[in-house]
Design a protein around this motif. Sequence first.
Motif, PDB file in Angstrom:
ATOM      1  N   SER A 148       0.821  -1.214   0.000  1.00  0.00           N
ATOM      2  CA  SER A 148       0.000   0.000   0.000  1.00  0.00           C
ATOM      3  C   SER A 148       0.854   1.264   0.000  1.00  0.00           C
ATOM      4  CB  SER A 148      -0.932   0.009   1.207  1.00  0.00           C
ATOM      5  OG  SER A 148      -0.210   0.169   2.415  1.00  0.00           O
ATOM      6  N   GLU A 149       2.058   1.157   0.537  1.00  0.00           N
ATOM      7  CA  GLU A 149       2.968   2.307   0.590  1.00  0.00           C
ATOM      8  C   GLU A 149       3.824   2.451  -0.664  1.00  0.00           C
ATOM      9  OE1 GLU A 149       3.569   2.328   5.472  1.00  0.00           O
ATOM     10  OE2 GLU A 149       5.088   1.442   4.172  1.00  0.00           O
ATOM     11  N   GLY A 150       3.578   1.593  -1.642  1.00  0.00           N
ATOM     12  CA  GLY A 150       4.311   1.697  -2.898  1.00  0.00           C
ATOM     13  C   GLY A 150       5.690   1.073  -2.888  1.00  0.00           C
ATOM     14  N   GLN A 151       5.972   0.241  -1.879  1.00  0.00           N
ATOM     15  CA  GLN A 151       7.279  -0.404  -1.794  1.00  0.00           C
ATOM     16  C   GLN A 151       7.299  -1.773  -2.488  1.00  0.00           C
ATOM     17  OE1 GLN A 151      10.005   0.966  -0.362  1.00  0.00           O
ATOM     18  NE2 GLN A 151       8.887   2.808   0.221  1.00  0.00           N
ATOM     19  N   GLY A 152       6.102  -2.294  -2.796  1.00  0.00           N
ATOM     20  CA  GLY A 152       6.001  -3.597  -3.436  1.00  0.00           C
ATOM     21  C   GLY A 152       5.153  -3.525  -4.686  1.00  0.00           C
ATOM     22  N   VAL A 153       5.257  -4.552  -5.508  1.00  0.00           N
ATOM     23  CA  VAL A 153       4.522  -4.601  -6.779  1.00  0.00           C
ATOM     24  C   VAL A 153       3.064  -4.975  -6.503  1.00  0.00           C
ATOM     25  CG1 VAL A 153       4.356  -5.729  -9.022  1.00  0.00           C
ATOM     26  CG2 VAL A 153       6.610  -5.213  -8.041  1.00  0.00           C
ATOM     27  N   THR A 154       2.157  -4.142  -6.911  1.00  0.00           N
ATOM     28  CA  THR A 154       0.732  -4.354  -6.674  1.00  0.00           C
ATOM     29  C   THR A 154       0.267  -5.671  -7.296  1.00  0.00           C
ATOM     30  OG1 THR A 154       0.317  -1.978  -6.670  1.00  0.00           O
ATOM     31  CG2 THR A 154      -1.570  -3.412  -7.022  1.00  0.00           C
ATOM     32  N   GLY A 155      -0.423  -6.471  -6.502  1.00  0.00           N
ATOM     33  CA  GLY A 155      -0.962  -7.730  -6.991  1.00  0.00           C
ATOM     34  C   GLY A 155      -0.023  -8.915  -6.878  1.00  0.00           C
ATOM     35  N   SER A 156       1.189  -8.676  -6.388  1.00  0.00           N
ATOM     36  CA  SER A 156       2.163  -9.779  -6.318  1.00  0.00           C
ATOM     37  C   SER A 156       2.095 -10.546  -5.000  1.00  0.00           C
ATOM     38  CB  SER A 156       3.582  -9.232  -6.499  1.00  0.00           C
ATOM     39  OG  SER A 156       3.960  -8.397  -5.399  1.00  0.00           O
TER      40      SER A 156
END
Length: 251
Positions: free
Chosen positions: A88-96
């Motif tokens: 949610s904080e943009g540190q990970g790939v969405t949906g992964s």
Amino acid sequence: MKRLCKIAALFMTALLPFASHAAEVQVAVASNFTKPMQAIAEHFEQDTGHKALLAFGSTGKFYAQIRNGAPFDVLLAADEEVPAKLESEGQGVTGSRFPYAIGTLVLWSPRKDYVEDQAKALTERPYRHLAIANPKTAPYGAAAMATLEKLGLTESTRGRLVQGENIAQAHQFVASGNAELGFVALSQVVDEGAISQGSGWIVPASFHPPIRQDALLLNKGRDNPAAQALLEYLKSAKAAEVIEAYGYSLE
């Protein structure tokens, strides 16, 4: 000499496809998953040619490190909250994000027959110290505290608690004899599906929130083929066999 050089050149050319596709992936692994991940990483390298470079620690510490730019491609957390937060904080790939294991908590002692009848060791055995992982940073520690609350033993054990930074340190406290008892991960004391050393009580899943452990592809690993391959490998039948052998369940 020319013929030898030609043969050597052909040999190197034959290796180029494998070398060009093989890569490394930096993986932050929750300490409870140390043994199974070491085995999985070995199979992963044999089957794919990719190499997984593993770092073990508490999920809470990894969260802070990733936020501060630690060069990890993949996170294998001990909970679902931290990966969701990083996503949610943009540190990970969405949906992964996906669950790779469901953890099991056990009350354990290296002494045989010390933990004989469920949780009665906490009320009927003489002990000075009860080891748990830090409940603020380690999900297994939070599960241990929830279990003590369920048993009505929060207050009576408070003065005996010794906290490890993570579940690996909590296990070490007990294994070294610095604590007579401890709440640890089943994976740390299981062999071929049974507790292989000392004695233990497997805590019912209803005594604490599920220890749902999620994997997350971090931004650094977005374009790393080894990172993507590892996440897929964790979903394979071969990985599942290892995970279940160490006392975890799967969704």
